[in-house]
Scaffold this active site. Structure first.
Site, PDB file in Angstrom:
ATOM      1  N   TRP A 288      -2.004  19.916  -4.259  1.00  0.00           N
ATOM      2  CA  TRP A 288      -0.982  19.816  -5.300  1.00  0.00           C
ATOM      3  C   TRP A 288      -0.760  21.163  -5.988  1.00  0.00           C
ATOM      4  O   TRP A 288       0.228  21.347  -6.690  1.00  0.00           O
ATOM      5  CB  TRP A 288      -1.374  18.776  -6.343  1.00  0.00           C
ATOM      6  CG  TRP A 288      -1.245  17.364  -5.872  1.00  0.00           C
ATOM      7  CD1 TRP A 288      -2.245  16.492  -5.550  1.00  0.00           C
ATOM      8  CD2 TRP A 288      -0.033  16.649  -5.660  1.00  0.00           C
ATOM      9  NE1 TRP A 288      -1.729  15.295  -5.140  1.00  0.00           N
ATOM     10  CE2 TRP A 288      -0.368  15.349  -5.204  1.00  0.00           C
ATOM     11  CE3 TRP A 288       1.325  16.969  -5.812  1.00  0.00           C
ATOM     12  CZ2 TRP A 288       0.586  14.395  -4.901  1.00  0.00           C
ATOM     13  CZ3 TRP A 288       2.282  16.016  -5.508  1.00  0.00           C
ATOM     14  CH2 TRP A 288       1.911  14.748  -5.053  1.00  0.00           C
TER      15      TRP A 288
ATOM     16  N   PRO B 259      -2.637  13.767   0.211  1.00  0.00           N
ATOM     17  CA  PRO B 259      -2.752  15.110  -0.358  1.00  0.00           C
ATOM     18  C   PRO B 259      -3.954  15.206  -1.300  1.00  0.00           C
ATOM     19  O   PRO B 259      -4.157  14.359  -2.165  1.00  0.00           O
ATOM     20  CB  PRO B 259      -1.433  15.280  -1.116  1.00  0.00           C
ATOM     21  CG  PRO B 259      -0.471  14.430  -0.372  1.00  0.00           C
ATOM     22  CD  PRO B 259      -1.273  13.227   0.040  1.00  0.00           C
TER      23      PRO B 259
ATOM     24  N   GLN C 173       0.852  -1.185   0.000  1.00  0.00           N
ATOM     25  CA  GLN C 173       0.000   0.000   0.000  1.00  0.00           C
ATOM     26  C   GLN C 173       0.893   1.240   0.000  1.00  0.00           C
ATOM     27  O   GLN C 173       2.092   1.164   0.260  1.00  0.00           O
ATOM     28  CB  GLN C 173      -0.902   0.027   1.236  1.00  0.00           C
ATOM     29  CG  GLN C 173      -1.838  -1.153   1.391  1.00  0.00           C
ATOM     30  CD  GLN C 173      -2.647  -1.046   2.675  1.00  0.00           C
ATOM     31  OE1 GLN C 173      -3.141   0.017   3.027  1.00  0.00           O
ATOM     32  NE2 GLN C 173      -2.761  -2.156   3.393  1.00  0.00           N
ATOM     33  N   GLU C 174       0.257   2.387  -0.216  1.00  0.00           N
ATOM     34  CA  GLU C 174       0.970   3.660  -0.154  1.00  0.00           C
ATOM     35  C   GLU C 174       0.860   4.177   1.281  1.00  0.00           C
ATOM     36  O   GLU C 174       0.195   5.171   1.555  1.00  0.00           O
ATOM     37  CB  GLU C 174       0.352   4.626  -1.163  1.00  0.00           C
ATOM     38  CG  GLU C 174       1.300   5.684  -1.665  1.00  0.00           C
ATOM     39  CD  GLU C 174       0.778   6.399  -2.887  1.00  0.00           C
ATOM     40  OE1 GLU C 174       1.033   7.609  -3.014  1.00  0.00           O
ATOM     41  OE2 GLU C 174       0.092   5.749  -3.720  1.00  0.00           O
TER      42      GLU C 174
ATOM     43  N   GLN D 102       1.606   8.213   2.569  1.00  0.00           N
ATOM     44  CA  GLN D 102       1.011   9.363   1.900  1.00  0.00           C
ATOM     45  C   GLN D 102       0.126  10.210   2.813  1.00  0.00           C
ATOM     46  O   GLN D 102      -0.283  11.307   2.437  1.00  0.00           O
ATOM     47  CB  GLN D 102       0.169   8.894   0.713  1.00  0.00           C
ATOM     48  CG  GLN D 102      -1.061   8.074   1.111  1.00  0.00           C
ATOM     49  CD  GLN D 102      -1.911   7.686  -0.080  1.00  0.00           C
ATOM     50  OE1 GLN D 102      -2.080   8.476  -1.006  1.00  0.00           O
ATOM     51  NE2 GLN D 102      -2.424   6.470  -0.086  1.00  0.00           N
TER      52      GLN D 102
END
Length: 267
Positions: free
Chosen positions: A53, A48, A35-36, A39
């Site tokens: 961004w 985010p 998984q990320e 983040q």
């Protein structure tokens, strides 16, 4: 072999093909539950959001195309609870761990690890080792065609659809905007440069996976990672995700090159 790492970390930038790689590795059943993990912003508990961004961007023609911010809830985990959860959730039954890390997430990782006792060092490499308990196999996913990558990123931040299901069930309302694409293109180039500078500084030679090769033969790319872990490459599955690039993306890429030339935008 006993001396092989039992973990791997996919290093990438957004829309590089890293999701295809980690979901294919997950599908083997023996290569962790990647998984990320890194983040999530501690102040919101969320990754985010589209508008984040574009921090500092004042062009309303870009901002009006992005969904509003969601407040979220601050994380209440201690650093040790956070590490334990990541180790547990990223592991498959055979003890192999997998995860994914983007360059923009590295400061979050370093900051969060600072709360752990018995640190081995202060830098990113030490932070990774202190979370995983070993140095993992580093797998670097790169997409040479950064304009295509930026177009994909621009579509995703508008729709919040980051992976394509087998059957498309969402309405893609994303709109073209040369300035939005150019902004994300700059970010993606900075992320790629950041990873490569880190590899050089740390004398790391990652297992590099080119997006073009991954898209053409995901099973082959997965097999290479499995071999690095001492696992059977024959369990690499057929592609598990549908590519999101389509005629619309290609049209936007062509249009961006024209607009960039006319407006003096970097490509």
């Amino acid at each position: 072999m006993a001396d092989r790492p039992r973990s791997y970390l996919v290093l990438a930038s957004q829309r590089s093909g890293s999701t295809l790689l980690v979901e294919s590795l997950r599908a083997t059943g023996i290569a962790g539950e990647p998984q990320e993990f890194f983040q999530y912003l501690p102040e919101t508990g969320l990754s985010p959001q589209p508008r984040q961004w574009f921090a500092g961007v004042e062009d309303e023609s870009i901002l009006r195309l992005l969904p509003p911010l969601t407040p979220g809830s601050p994380s209440t985990e201690t650093s040790e609870q956070w590490r334990e959860r990541i180790r547990r959730e990223g592991s498959s039954a055979n003890g192999v761990w997998g995860g994914k890390l983007m360059w923009n997430q590295t400061p979050l990782l370093v900051d969060r690890v600072a709360g752990l006792p018995g640190r081995s060092g202060d830098g990113l490499r030490s932070a990774i080792v202190d979370v995983l308990g070993e140095e993992p196999v580093f797998v670097f996913v790169t997409r040479p065609d950064k304009v295509h990558q930026a177009v994909s990123f621009w579509r995703a931040v508008q729709t919040r659809v980051w992976r394509a299901p087998a059957t498309r069930t969402f309405e893609d309302t994303a709109q073209y905007h040369a300035g939005g694409i150019a902004h994300l293109l700059r970010i993606l180039r900075e992320q790629e440069a950041g990873w490569r500078a880190w590899f050089h500084a740390e004398s790391i030679t990652p297992l590099e996976v080119n997006y073009r090769h991954l898209a053409a033969d995901s099973s082959g790319a997965v097999g290479k990672v499995l071999l690095e872990l001492g696992l059977d490459p024959s369990v690499a599955p057929h592609p598990v995700l549908e590519r999101q690039a389509d005629v619309r993306s290609n049209t936007w890429v062509e249009r961006f090159f024209v607009d960039a030339a006319e407006q003096g935008l970097p490509v």
